[in-house]
Scaffold this active site. Structure first.
Site, PDB file in Angstrom:
ATOM      1  CG  ASP A  58      -1.872   1.142   1.279  1.00 42.26           C
ATOM      2  OD1 ASP A  58      -1.655   2.118   0.536  1.00 42.26           O
ATOM      3  OD2 ASP A  58      -2.841   1.063   2.048  1.00 42.26           O
ATOM      4  CE1 TYR A 160      -7.896  10.278 -10.241  1.00 37.41           C
ATOM      5  CE2 TYR A 160      -8.416  11.910 -11.915  1.00 37.41           C
ATOM      6  CZ  TYR A 160      -7.769  10.754 -11.532  1.00 37.41           C
ATOM      7  OH  TYR A 160      -6.982  10.081 -12.437  1.00 37.41           O
TER       8      TYR A 160
HETATM    9  N1  LIG Z   1      -7.165   5.667 -17.077  1.00 38.70           N
HETATM   10  C1  LIG Z   1      -7.223   6.971 -17.254  1.00 38.70           C
HETATM   11  O1  LIG Z   1      -7.970   7.474 -18.098  1.00 38.70           O
HETATM   12  C2  LIG Z   1      -6.376   7.890 -16.420  1.00 38.70           C
HETATM   13  C3  LIG Z   1      -6.353   9.249 -16.767  1.00 38.70           C
HETATM   14  C4  LIG Z   1      -5.588  10.116 -16.030  1.00 38.70           C
HETATM   15  C5  LIG Z   1      -4.830   9.643 -14.967  1.00 38.70           C
HETATM   16  N2  LIG Z   1      -4.868   8.324 -14.637  1.00 38.70           N
HETATM   17  C6  LIG Z   1      -4.066   7.897 -13.498  1.00 38.70           C
HETATM   18  O2  LIG Z   1      -3.192   6.891 -13.929  1.00 38.70           O
HETATM   19  C7  LIG Z   1      -2.894   6.002 -12.840  1.00 38.70           C
HETATM   20  C8  LIG Z   1      -3.154   4.570 -13.292  1.00 38.70           C
HETATM   21  O3  LIG Z   1      -4.534   4.471 -13.585  1.00 38.70           O
HETATM   22  P1  LIG Z   1      -5.186   3.229 -14.347  1.00 38.70           P
HETATM   23  O4  LIG Z   1      -6.191   3.787 -15.242  1.00 38.70           O
HETATM   24  O5  LIG Z   1      -4.107   2.333 -14.854  1.00 38.70           O
HETATM   25  O6  LIG Z   1      -5.953   2.567 -13.096  1.00 38.70           O
HETATM   26  P2  LIG Z   1      -6.181   1.042 -12.673  1.00 38.70           P
HETATM   27  O7  LIG Z   1      -7.295   1.095 -11.679  1.00 38.70           O
HETATM   28  O8  LIG Z   1      -6.305   0.170 -13.859  1.00 38.70           O
HETATM   29  O9  LIG Z   1      -4.818   0.683 -11.914  1.00 38.70           O
HETATM   30  C9  LIG Z   1      -4.478   1.281 -10.698  1.00 38.70           C
HETATM   31  C10 LIG Z   1      -3.698   0.286  -9.864  1.00 38.70           C
HETATM   32  O10 LIG Z   1      -3.317   0.950  -8.648  1.00 38.70           O
HETATM   33  C11 LIG Z   1      -3.434   0.011  -7.588  1.00 38.70           C
HETATM   34  N3  LIG Z   1      -3.587   0.735  -6.324  1.00 38.70           N
HETATM   35  C12 LIG Z   1      -4.632   1.506  -5.937  1.00 38.70           C
HETATM   36  N4  LIG Z   1      -4.398   2.005  -4.710  1.00 38.70           N
HETATM   37  C13 LIG Z   1      -3.189   1.540  -4.326  1.00 38.70           C
HETATM   38  C14 LIG Z   1      -2.402   1.703  -3.161  1.00 38.70           C
HETATM   39  N5  LIG Z   1      -2.837   2.430  -2.115  1.00 38.70           N
HETATM   40  N6  LIG Z   1      -1.185   1.101  -3.100  1.00 38.70           N
HETATM   41  C15 LIG Z   1      -0.765   0.348  -4.133  1.00 38.70           C
HETATM   42  N7  LIG Z   1      -1.460   0.139  -5.259  1.00 38.70           N
HETATM   43  C16 LIG Z   1      -2.669   0.734  -5.354  1.00 38.70           C
HETATM   44  C17 LIG Z   1      -4.673  -0.814  -7.950  1.00 38.70           C
HETATM   45  O11 LIG Z   1      -4.683  -2.051  -7.252  1.00 38.70           O
HETATM   46  C18 LIG Z   1      -4.520  -0.962  -9.459  1.00 38.70           C
HETATM   47  O12 LIG Z   1      -3.813  -2.141  -9.800  1.00 38.70           O
HETATM   48  C19 LIG Z   1      -3.774   6.468 -11.676  1.00 38.70           C
HETATM   49  O13 LIG Z   1      -3.018   7.277 -10.815  1.00 38.70           O
HETATM   50  C20 LIG Z   1      -4.845   7.291 -12.357  1.00 38.70           C
HETATM   51  O14 LIG Z   1      -5.385   8.269 -11.502  1.00 38.70           O
HETATM   52  C21 LIG Z   1      -5.624   7.430 -15.345  1.00 38.70           C
END
Ligand SMILES: NC(=O)c1ccc[n+]([C@@H]2O[C@H](COP(=O)([O-])OP(=O)(O)OC[C@H]3O[C@@H](n4cnc5c(N)ncnc54)[C@H](O)[C@@H]3O)[C@@H](O)[C@H]2O)c1
Length: 254
Positions: A58, A160
Protein backbone atom coordinates in the site's frame (compact mmCIF):
# COMPACT_ATOMS: atom_id res chain seq x y z
CA UNK A 1 19.06 5.99 -18.39
CA UNK A 2 19.22 2.80 -20.34
CA UNK A 3 16.49 0.27 -19.51
CA UNK A 4 18.41 -2.92 -20.13
CA UNK A 5 19.52 -4.58 -16.88
CA UNK A 6 18.18 -1.71 -14.74
CA UNK A 7 15.82 -2.20 -11.82
CA UNK A 8 12.36 -0.64 -11.78
CA UNK A 9 9.63 -0.37 -9.19
CA UNK A 10 6.22 0.09 -10.78
CA UNK A 11 3.54 1.11 -8.29
CA UNK A 12 0.09 0.20 -9.55
CA UNK A 13 1.81 -2.18 -11.96
CA UNK A 14 -0.86 -4.89 -11.73
CA UNK A 15 -3.38 -3.02 -13.86
CA UNK A 16 -3.92 -0.47 -16.62
CA UNK A 17 -1.18 2.09 -17.26
CA UNK A 18 1.23 0.56 -14.74
CA UNK A 19 0.83 -2.93 -16.22
CA UNK A 20 1.62 -1.54 -19.69
CA UNK A 21 4.84 -0.03 -18.27
CA UNK A 22 5.83 -3.38 -16.73
CA UNK A 23 5.21 -5.04 -20.07
CA UNK A 24 7.32 -2.49 -21.97
CA UNK A 25 10.18 -2.46 -19.44
CA UNK A 26 10.41 -6.26 -19.44
CA UNK A 27 10.41 -6.23 -23.26
CA UNK A 28 13.38 -3.84 -23.10
CA UNK A 29 15.22 -6.23 -20.74
CA UNK A 30 14.48 -4.25 -17.61
CA UNK A 31 13.49 -5.99 -14.35
CA UNK A 32 12.16 -5.21 -10.93
CA UNK A 33 9.09 -5.20 -8.75
CA UNK A 34 5.40 -4.54 -9.17
CA UNK A 35 4.17 -2.71 -6.06
CA UNK A 36 0.43 -3.07 -5.89
CA UNK A 37 -2.31 -4.01 -3.46
CA UNK A 38 -3.37 -6.66 -5.97
CA UNK A 39 -1.21 -9.30 -7.70
CA UNK A 40 -0.67 -9.04 -11.45
CA UNK A 41 -2.73 -11.28 -13.72
CA UNK A 42 -1.27 -14.66 -14.71
CA UNK A 43 -1.11 -13.32 -18.25
CA UNK A 44 1.10 -10.37 -17.21
CA UNK A 45 3.25 -12.61 -15.03
CA UNK A 46 3.78 -15.00 -17.93
CA UNK A 47 4.58 -12.13 -20.31
CA UNK A 48 7.30 -10.67 -18.05
CA UNK A 49 8.79 -14.12 -17.53
CA UNK A 50 10.42 -13.79 -14.10
CA UNK A 51 11.75 -10.29 -14.77
CA UNK A 52 9.24 -8.69 -12.39
CA UNK A 53 8.19 -9.89 -8.97
CA UNK A 54 5.13 -8.67 -7.03
CA UNK A 55 5.33 -7.05 -3.61
CA UNK A 56 1.97 -6.45 -2.00
CA UNK A 57 2.28 -2.79 -1.08
CA UNK A 58 0.00 0.00 0.00
CA UNK A 59 1.88 3.08 -1.18
CA UNK A 60 0.42 5.14 1.67
CA UNK A 61 2.22 3.01 4.25
CA UNK A 62 5.82 3.95 5.15
CA UNK A 63 6.78 0.52 6.51
CA UNK A 64 5.27 -1.29 3.50
CA UNK A 65 7.19 0.91 1.07
CA UNK A 66 10.44 0.46 3.03
CA UNK A 67 9.93 -3.30 2.89
CA UNK A 68 9.20 -3.08 -0.87
CA UNK A 69 12.42 -1.17 -1.54
CA UNK A 70 14.43 -3.53 0.66
CA UNK A 71 12.99 -6.57 -1.10
CA UNK A 72 13.82 -5.00 -4.49
CA UNK A 73 17.42 -4.27 -3.47
CA UNK A 74 17.81 -7.78 -2.01
CA UNK A 75 16.60 -9.38 -5.23
CA UNK A 76 18.07 -7.03 -7.83
CA UNK A 77 20.78 -5.11 -5.89
CA UNK A 78 19.44 -1.62 -6.64
CA UNK A 79 16.44 0.58 -7.36
CA UNK A 80 17.19 2.66 -10.45
CA UNK A 81 13.78 3.96 -11.44
CA UNK A 82 10.36 4.27 -9.87
CA UNK A 83 7.13 4.67 -11.85
CA UNK A 84 4.15 5.64 -9.73
CA UNK A 85 0.84 4.75 -11.36
CA UNK A 86 -1.08 3.56 -8.27
CA UNK A 87 -4.16 5.67 -7.78
CA UNK A 88 -7.89 5.76 -7.19
CA UNK A 89 -10.78 7.58 -8.83
CA UNK A 90 -13.65 9.13 -6.90
CA UNK A 91 -16.62 11.14 -8.15
CA UNK A 92 -18.76 13.16 -5.76
CA UNK A 93 -20.25 16.64 -5.72
CA UNK A 94 -19.08 19.21 -3.14
CA UNK A 95 -22.72 19.78 -2.30
CA UNK A 96 -24.70 16.84 -3.62
CA UNK A 97 -28.35 15.84 -3.26
CA UNK A 98 -27.35 13.64 -0.25
CA UNK A 99 -25.45 16.48 1.47
CA UNK A 100 -21.90 17.81 1.45
CA UNK A 101 -18.87 15.83 0.21
CA UNK A 102 -17.91 12.99 2.54
CA UNK A 103 -14.72 14.30 4.17
CA UNK A 104 -13.38 10.79 4.84
CA UNK A 105 -13.68 10.02 1.13
CA UNK A 106 -11.87 13.26 0.25
CA UNK A 107 -9.03 12.37 2.65
CA UNK A 108 -8.78 8.85 1.24
CA UNK A 109 -8.29 10.09 -2.32
CA UNK A 110 -5.65 12.62 -1.18
CA UNK A 111 -3.97 9.93 0.94
CA UNK A 112 -3.66 7.38 -1.87
CA UNK A 113 -3.00 9.63 -4.86
CA UNK A 114 -0.92 12.42 -3.32
CA UNK A 115 0.45 11.23 0.03
CA UNK A 116 1.09 7.75 -1.39
CA UNK A 117 2.96 9.16 -4.38
CA UNK A 118 5.05 11.39 -2.11
CA UNK A 119 5.70 8.52 0.30
CA UNK A 120 7.17 6.31 -2.42
CA UNK A 121 9.03 9.23 -4.03
CA UNK A 122 10.74 10.25 -0.77
CA UNK A 123 11.76 6.72 0.28
CA UNK A 124 12.90 5.73 -3.22
CA UNK A 125 14.97 8.90 -3.57
CA UNK A 126 16.71 8.05 -0.31
CA UNK A 127 17.67 4.64 -1.71
CA UNK A 128 18.59 5.95 -5.19
CA UNK A 129 20.93 8.66 -3.90
CA UNK A 130 23.27 5.85 -2.75
CA UNK A 131 23.47 4.35 -6.28
CA UNK A 132 26.74 4.52 -8.16
CA UNK A 133 26.21 7.24 -10.79
CA UNK A 134 26.30 6.08 -14.42
CA UNK A 135 28.68 7.64 -16.96
CA UNK A 136 26.42 10.71 -17.22
CA UNK A 137 26.18 11.20 -13.45
CA UNK A 138 22.62 9.86 -13.27
CA UNK A 139 21.52 7.89 -10.19
CA UNK A 140 17.81 7.53 -10.70
CA UNK A 141 14.56 8.47 -12.44
CA UNK A 142 11.13 8.95 -10.84
CA UNK A 143 7.99 9.19 -12.98
CA UNK A 144 4.71 10.14 -11.32
CA UNK A 145 1.19 10.09 -12.80
CA UNK A 146 -1.15 13.05 -12.48
CA UNK A 147 -4.09 13.60 -14.84
CA UNK A 148 -5.49 16.33 -17.05
CA UNK A 149 -7.99 16.63 -14.16
CA UNK A 150 -5.13 18.42 -12.34
CA UNK A 151 -5.79 21.34 -14.73
CA UNK A 152 -9.38 20.92 -15.97
CA UNK A 153 -11.18 19.17 -13.15
CA UNK A 154 -14.81 18.51 -13.95
CA UNK A 155 -17.80 18.87 -11.66
CA UNK A 156 -17.60 15.89 -9.32
CA UNK A 157 -13.80 15.67 -9.46
CA UNK A 158 -12.94 17.93 -6.48
CA UNK A 159 -10.99 15.27 -4.57
CA UNK A 160 -9.41 13.60 -7.61
CA UNK A 161 -8.37 16.94 -9.16
CA UNK A 162 -6.97 18.25 -5.87
CA UNK A 163 -4.92 15.06 -5.45
CA UNK A 164 -3.60 15.17 -9.02
CA UNK A 165 -2.90 18.91 -8.81
CA UNK A 166 -0.72 18.08 -5.83
CA UNK A 167 1.12 15.35 -7.75
CA UNK A 168 1.75 17.76 -10.64
CA UNK A 169 2.94 20.56 -8.32
CA UNK A 170 5.35 18.19 -6.59
CA UNK A 171 7.32 17.67 -9.80
CA UNK A 172 9.44 20.82 -9.88
CA UNK A 173 10.43 21.07 -6.21
CA UNK A 174 11.33 17.37 -6.28
CA UNK A 175 13.39 17.72 -9.49
CA UNK A 176 15.14 20.80 -8.10
CA UNK A 177 16.03 19.18 -4.81
CA UNK A 178 17.00 15.74 -6.14
CA UNK A 179 19.03 17.08 -9.07
CA UNK A 180 22.06 17.29 -6.78
CA UNK A 181 21.98 13.48 -6.53
CA UNK A 182 21.51 12.95 -10.26
CA UNK A 183 17.88 11.90 -9.81
CA UNK A 184 15.33 13.17 -12.36
CA UNK A 185 11.62 13.59 -11.66
CA UNK A 186 8.94 13.87 -14.35
CA UNK A 187 5.16 13.67 -14.25
CA UNK A 188 2.77 12.41 -16.93
CA UNK A 189 -0.72 13.92 -17.04
CA UNK A 190 -2.82 11.51 -19.11
CA UNK A 191 -6.13 12.35 -20.75
CA UNK A 192 -8.66 9.52 -20.98
CA UNK A 193 -7.11 6.05 -21.27
CA UNK A 194 -8.73 2.68 -21.80
CA UNK A 195 -8.03 0.96 -18.46
CA UNK A 196 -10.00 -0.81 -15.71
CA UNK A 197 -10.13 2.56 -13.84
CA UNK A 198 -11.93 4.28 -16.69
CA UNK A 199 -14.25 1.29 -17.04
CA UNK A 200 -15.70 2.37 -13.65
CA UNK A 201 -17.12 5.42 -15.43
CA UNK A 202 -20.44 5.02 -17.32
CA UNK A 203 -20.11 4.09 -21.01
CA UNK A 204 -21.64 7.44 -21.96
CA UNK A 205 -18.87 9.32 -20.09
CA UNK A 206 -16.18 7.28 -21.86
CA UNK A 207 -17.78 7.86 -25.25
CA UNK A 208 -18.04 11.61 -24.58
CA UNK A 209 -14.39 11.83 -23.50
CA UNK A 210 -13.30 10.01 -26.65
CA UNK A 211 -15.43 12.30 -28.83
CA UNK A 212 -14.07 15.41 -27.07
CA UNK A 213 -10.49 14.42 -27.90
CA UNK A 214 -9.55 16.43 -31.03
CA UNK A 215 -7.12 13.85 -32.43
CA UNK A 216 -7.05 10.95 -32.28
CA UNK A 217 -10.76 10.99 -31.34
CA UNK A 218 -10.59 7.92 -29.13
CA UNK A 219 -9.39 6.86 -25.69
CA UNK A 220 -5.64 6.47 -25.23
CA UNK A 221 -4.11 3.02 -25.16
CA UNK A 222 -1.98 1.97 -22.16
CA UNK A 223 0.94 1.11 -24.49
CA UNK A 224 0.98 4.78 -25.60
CA UNK A 225 1.44 5.78 -21.96
CA UNK A 226 4.23 3.20 -21.57
CA UNK A 227 5.97 4.54 -24.69
CA UNK A 228 6.15 8.01 -23.11
CA UNK A 229 7.43 6.61 -19.82
CA UNK A 230 10.11 4.75 -21.75
CA UNK A 231 11.15 7.97 -23.47
CA UNK A 232 11.30 9.86 -20.16
CA UNK A 233 13.57 7.18 -18.73
CA UNK A 234 15.87 7.23 -21.76
CA UNK A 235 16.06 11.02 -22.34
CA UNK A 236 18.32 12.68 -19.75
CA UNK A 237 17.15 16.22 -20.56
CA UNK A 238 13.59 15.49 -19.47
CA UNK A 239 13.42 16.67 -15.89
CA UNK A 240 10.96 18.67 -13.78
CA UNK A 241 8.42 18.40 -16.59
CA UNK A 242 4.68 17.72 -16.44
CA UNK A 243 3.85 16.17 -19.80
CA UNK A 244 0.27 16.02 -21.02
CA UNK A 245 -0.58 12.90 -23.00
CA UNK A 246 -4.10 13.62 -24.10
CA UNK A 247 -4.68 14.04 -27.86
CA UNK A 248 -5.40 17.75 -27.08
CA UNK A 249 -8.35 16.86 -24.81
CA UNK A 250 -9.42 19.81 -22.65
CA UNK A 251 -12.18 18.51 -20.40
CA UNK A 252 -15.21 20.79 -20.08
CA UNK A 253 -17.01 21.45 -16.77
CA UNK A 254 -19.18 18.36 -17.16
N1 LIG B 1 -7.16 5.67 -17.08
C1 LIG B 1 -7.22 6.97 -17.25
O1 LIG B 1 -7.97 7.47 -18.10
C2 LIG B 1 -6.38 7.89 -16.42
C3 LIG B 1 -6.35 9.25 -16.77
C4 LIG B 1 -5.59 10.12 -16.03
C5 LIG B 1 -4.83 9.64 -14.97
N2 LIG B 1 -4.87 8.32 -14.64
C6 LIG B 1 -4.07 7.90 -13.50
O2 LIG B 1 -3.19 6.89 -13.93
C7 LIG B 1 -2.89 6.00 -12.84
C8 LIG B 1 -3.15 4.57 -13.29
O3 LIG B 1 -4.53 4.47 -13.59
P1 LIG B 1 -5.19 3.23 -14.35
O4 LIG B 1 -6.19 3.79 -15.24
O5 LIG B 1 -4.11 2.33 -14.85
O6 LIG B 1 -5.95 2.57 -13.10
P2 LIG B 1 -6.18 1.04 -12.67
O7 LIG B 1 -7.29 1.10 -11.68
O8 LIG B 1 -6.30 0.17 -13.86
O9 LIG B 1 -4.82 0.68 -11.91
C9 LIG B 1 -4.48 1.28 -10.70
C10 LIG B 1 -3.70 0.29 -9.86
O10 LIG B 1 -3.32 0.95 -8.65
C11 LIG B 1 -3.43 0.01 -7.59
N3 LIG B 1 -3.59 0.73 -6.32
C12 LIG B 1 -4.63 1.51 -5.94
N4 LIG B 1 -4.40 2.01 -4.71
C13 LIG B 1 -3.19 1.54 -4.33
C14 LIG B 1 -2.40 1.70 -3.16
N5 LIG B 1 -2.84 2.43 -2.11
N6 LIG B 1 -1.19 1.10 -3.10
C15 LIG B 1 -0.76 0.35 -4.13
N7 LIG B 1 -1.46 0.14 -5.26
C16 LIG B 1 -2.67 0.73 -5.35
C17 LIG B 1 -4.67 -0.81 -7.95
O11 LIG B 1 -4.68 -2.05 -7.25
C18 LIG B 1 -4.52 -0.96 -9.46
O12 LIG B 1 -3.81 -2.14 -9.80
C19 LIG B 1 -3.77 6.47 -11.68
O13 LIG B 1 -3.02 7.28 -10.81
C20 LIG B 1 -4.85 7.29 -12.36
O14 LIG B 1 -5.39 8.27 -11.50
C21 LIG B 1 -5.62 7.43 -15.34
Amino acid sequence: MQIRDRTFVVAGGSSGLGAACVHELAAQQGRGMIADLRPPSEELQAAVDGRFGHHQTDIQDGDAVRSLLQATVERWEAVDCVIICAGVLHAERIVGSDGPFDLAAFRRVIDVNLVGTFNLLRLAADVMRRNEPDETGERGVIVTTASVAAFEGQIGQAAYSASKGGVAALTLPAARELGRYGIRVCCVAPGAFETPMLEQAPAKVRETLAAQTPFPPRLGRPDEFAALVRHIIENPMLNGAIIRLDGALRMPAR
